[in-house]
Structures are given as C-alpha cells and as structure tokens.
Write an enzyme that holds these catalytic residues in place. Sequence first.
Site, PDB file in Angstrom:
ATOM      1  N   ASN A 114       0.478  -1.352   0.137  1.00 38.67           N
ATOM      2  CA  ASN A 114      -0.324   0.260   0.223  1.00 38.67           C
ATOM      3  C   ASN A 114       0.671   1.431  -0.010  1.00 38.67           C
ATOM      4  O   ASN A 114       2.104   1.739  -1.477  1.00 38.67           O
ATOM      5  CB  ASN A 114      -1.094  -0.053   0.997  1.00 38.67           C
ATOM      6  N   ASP A 115       0.268   2.399   1.068  1.00 35.42           N
ATOM      7  CA  ASP A 115       1.458   3.102   1.319  1.00 35.42           C
ATOM      8  C   ASP A 115       3.235   3.755   0.672  1.00 35.42           C
ATOM      9  O   ASP A 115       3.328   2.868   1.235  1.00 35.42           O
ATOM     10  CB  ASP A 115       0.956   3.917   2.429  1.00 35.42           C
TER      11      ASP A 115
ATOM     12  N   PHE B 210       3.885   0.830  10.449  1.00 40.45           N
ATOM     13  CA  PHE B 210       2.648   2.277   9.752  1.00 40.45           C
ATOM     14  C   PHE B 210       3.695   2.896   8.278  1.00 40.45           C
ATOM     15  O   PHE B 210       5.310   3.313   8.809  1.00 40.45           O
ATOM     16  CB  PHE B 210       2.104   1.933  10.153  1.00 40.45           C
TER      17      PHE B 210
ATOM     18  N   ARG C   3      -0.973   8.954  13.478  1.00 41.31           N
ATOM     19  CA  ARG C   3      -0.014   8.388  12.376  1.00 41.31           C
ATOM     20  C   ARG C   3       0.302   8.668  10.916  1.00 41.31           C
ATOM     21  O   ARG C   3      -0.227   9.891  10.886  1.00 41.31           O
ATOM     22  CB  ARG C   3      -0.647   6.756  11.957  1.00 41.31           C
TER      23      ARG C   3
ATOM     24  N   GLU D 114      -5.398  10.565   7.147  1.00 45.38           N
ATOM     25  CA  GLU D 114      -4.033   9.714   6.811  1.00 45.38           C
ATOM     26  C   GLU D 114      -2.938  10.174   5.787  1.00 45.38           C
ATOM     27  O   GLU D 114      -2.616  10.766   4.943  1.00 45.38           O
ATOM     28  CB  GLU D 114      -3.942   8.333   6.263  1.00 45.38           C
TER      29      GLU D 114
END
Length: 536
Positions: free
Chosen positions: A57-58, A114, A189, A241
């Site tokens: 993902n990111d 994360f 986060r 986010e």
Amino acid sequence: MRLSTSQSFRIYSVALFLLASTGFSSVTAQTKPAADVTEAELYRPNFHFTPQKGWMNDPNGMFYADGYYHLYFQHYPEKNVWGPMHWGHAISKDMIKWEEQPIAIYPDKEKYIFSGSAVVDAQNTSGFGIGGKAPIVAIYTLHDMEKGKDGKLDTEQQDIAYSNDGGFTYKKFDVGNPVVKNPGIRDFRDPKVSWDEARKQWIMVVAASDRDHFYGSKDLKNWQFLSEFGKDLGAHESVWECPDFFSIKVEGTNEKKWVLLQSLGQGAANVGSGTQYYVGDFDGTNFTVDPNFEQRIKREKAVWIDYGKDNYAGVTWNNIPTSDGRRLFIGWMVSLDYGGSVPTNAWRSSMTTPREMQLIKKGKEYSLISNPVKEINKYISKSIKNKTLKGKGKLELFDAAKIDLRQAVISFDLKNLKQDTYTFTLSNAVGESLTFGLNNSENYLFVDRSKAGKIDFSEKFASIVHKAKLDESQKAATFKVVLDKTSIEIFYNNGEKVMTEIFFLNQPFNSISASSNQGIEISNLVFNQLSINQNQ
Ligand code: FRU
C-alpha cells in the site's frame, strides 16, 4: 463510521474470502493471457512500480541521495492481502525504472511498521552518523496490533530507526522510542518529517484522528508539540492519514507558500479515498490557510490533487537537490474501496506515475498542479505527430498497428469548444472500452470504465461515472494521457485537473477515437510510444 486502512483491509479480507467462494475465481478464469505473459503476471504494469510479490500500500520514506531516488512502501511480502506491515524498498535513478531491494524495516511480532517518512540528516543533528557520512533517519508509526485488538487508545506511536548505509538497512532506536508518545488518540499516525530551513528545525506533521498535529525538533529525537490544524476545514468523512507538508515557490515568482497534502479514506471527489490539499503560510508554529484558498475550500468542500478514483496516500520526496528544485510526488494507485480485491495474484497494486507538483497563481487563487516527471520522456521510442483533425461524429485518431497502447503517452489540444460533449474512447477487439473526456455543457471531465473489462470484483469499482468539476465551460483545452496496461492518468490543462484510474482488460486496447455532436477540432495530436520494461 470512520474506517482506517487497517480496519478496511480486515473487512476486505473477509470480502475477498466471500468473493473467492462465490465465483471470484471464475472471473479470473475468463482471462486469456497474451502468449508472452503468464497468468500470474497478466496485469503487471509495464512501467508503474509494483512489488515482485505480496501486498503493497502507501509509498513511504521517499528521499533522494547519491544519485538514487529511494522509495519505501507498506508491504506484506508473504501474501497479497494487507497483513504484518514491513517497509519494502526500491531504488531508481530516474523514478521510472525501479530496482526492488531487500526489505528495509521489519515488524516485531504484533508491532507493525506503518507509514512514515525518511530524512537525510546531512548535519548529523541526530548524532546517528558514523565517519562523517550522513545518516538516514526513518520516522514511522509503530502500530501495536494487540493493543488495537483490545481497543486501547495508545495503539499508535511515532518511532525512529536509522541507517548508516544510505537507507538499505536500518537499526531501530530502541532506547529512545517512541520519539512521540501517543497523546490518547486512537488514530495517530503517518509522520512526515522535513527540514524547515527558515527556522533551522525539523517539522513533523502527524495525522491525529480527523486533523493534523505539528511537532518541531532540533535533533529528530526530542519533539515538541507545536500546533493543531484542520478540524473545521475540508473533508472529514473518515480519519485523516498520510499527511505531507512542504514549502514551494509560486511558479514564475519568488513568493513561497506552504502546502499540506491530506489523504482520507472516505469523502473524495468520486466517493472513497483521495488526497485533498491546503495552501497557506507557516510561521514555525502554526499553519494558516490563505484566505482565498479557504473560500475555495468552502465553495468546493475540499480541493483534491486528483479527481480520479485511484490515487491515495501519496507524498513527496525529501532531499531533492536545490539545483533540481522540483517537488516530486508518487501515490498508491488504487482506492481503499477495492484495494484488497483487485484481480491480481502474485502481488497487489502499483504506484502512480511519479509527478512533479507545482504551485500556480491565477488572480488571487493558488492551485497545485501535477504532471508526469520529465524523465518519462527518456523512454519514448517512437513519436507519431498527426496533423490537426477536424470533424463530426466518430473520428479514428490513429492507425492501431502503429502504437502499443500498453505503454504510451498521448497528448492533444482542443480548440473552438462548444457546449458539447467531447468523448474519447479506448477500445479493443473484444468489445471492451473506456471513455473519458469533457462535458462542456455541464462543465466536467469524466472517466467511465464500466465497460473496461473486469469490474465485478467490487461493486464500487465502476458503478458511477467519475467526474472532475470545472468552474465554467471551456473555450480550449489540453490533454496529456499516460497509458499503461492497467491504468490511465489524465492530465488536463497542464495538470490543473488530474484523473487517475485503473482497469483490467481481457485484451489490450488497440484503438482510440473521438466523438462529438457539433464537431471537434484537435491539434498537436502526438502519440509517444514508451519502451520501458521494469524487469530488465
Ligand atoms: C493508509 C494507511 C496508513 C497506515 C497504513 C497501514 O493507507 O492506513 O494510515 O499507516 O495505511 O498500512
């Protein structure tokens, strides 16, 4: 209800299981791979970055140093679903051709790594440097899954790790972590850290529920809370986010502004996830939005960097040399709405084409524009420059044999526009098509992928036509369209509006046509064939 990616993917995993047991596999079985492509690799893009295997993902921690662009990414190498988060790693000399590297940061059991950022600590402010070589410091969220399951508020905290080999391997700063404790906010986060030259301080922006917190530091280890931003302005349909915060020159002037990029999982221009932005000033403590930009936000509800469905959690590179001076961006090219169920097997999802972001000012209004980085032009192997085309009804734009639309850049200008709809259709031999264009009577750009191959892996994938509203009807327009096997990225009017969309065809597109009722005038039509093979 507010869903974060981790919560959403837990739901996706269940959804995926249900899909698998209710015919999802038969969708996959319909695929007819081209002779030179294995089933597992069928939807591997030609040039957009994908991990060799597993979930991505990111984009995380991007920085430039010693001739290389570094890209880390949220990664679960074992499976193609969201899971224990690592930082995967890739490097590139030009942001187009990537070399995947060994995993850079591993989770510890239930403590996932994360999203976050990385900086080149050139002055060795952190003291982590050895032998005069600048350390790379990664700042990320440590997410404690056990605390999360128990519903504890302090599930997320900001940790650092440092690298003395230029960003290939990292040591966690165990004795000093967390460098920013959880202040009692469950979703806390994705720290983005950058150097504030004017105040000679490091700045961290962290998403804290539905707003951002700013922190400052002199050494990357000790952080002071500075301020909070965003509670009442812009989109708030889900938790915020992956923020990004940087200063940028207004094109053609010496004026500098600060820009905040802010992703969120729900509430974007076409439903689902997206990245909004804010333009303003920063005094070393507080970020204040420019009054005209604030009016624009209120008018439009939120201003987005991309009006397509598939550009999420994108941030910009740190440490680009001043001699280059560009603000360079990459995003995760999928929507949270269906990221966990796109029909690829060996890996899941890809990054967008890297983009240069620029701030422009028209009258009193600032806009962040984005365009593909110029490095992509190095890979043009053939150009077809057509003369102006003019006509009513359907016009074929080129002879299909000449360009492979699985890696191409098409650009054109439209002149003498009327209150009409200008539709461009990409199609193939098995009747699949994707249309995009300009509705110049209702003033919006559109992409419709409802006939573009596989769509039934998610009802949210193609149930609506995706639109980017324009302020007024246009007299002229320019389009640049970047095509890969599974994506289209439309840069309208030099990147003033962007639409990024993915698709999954049973056969490649081999035709493009234009249509209108009152007649279309196309000039400067250029087809650029790209020849990029990531695996060579
Ligand atoms: C965004 C996000 C981040 C988080 C990461 C977890 O997609 O939810 O907020 O750090 O993904 O993988």
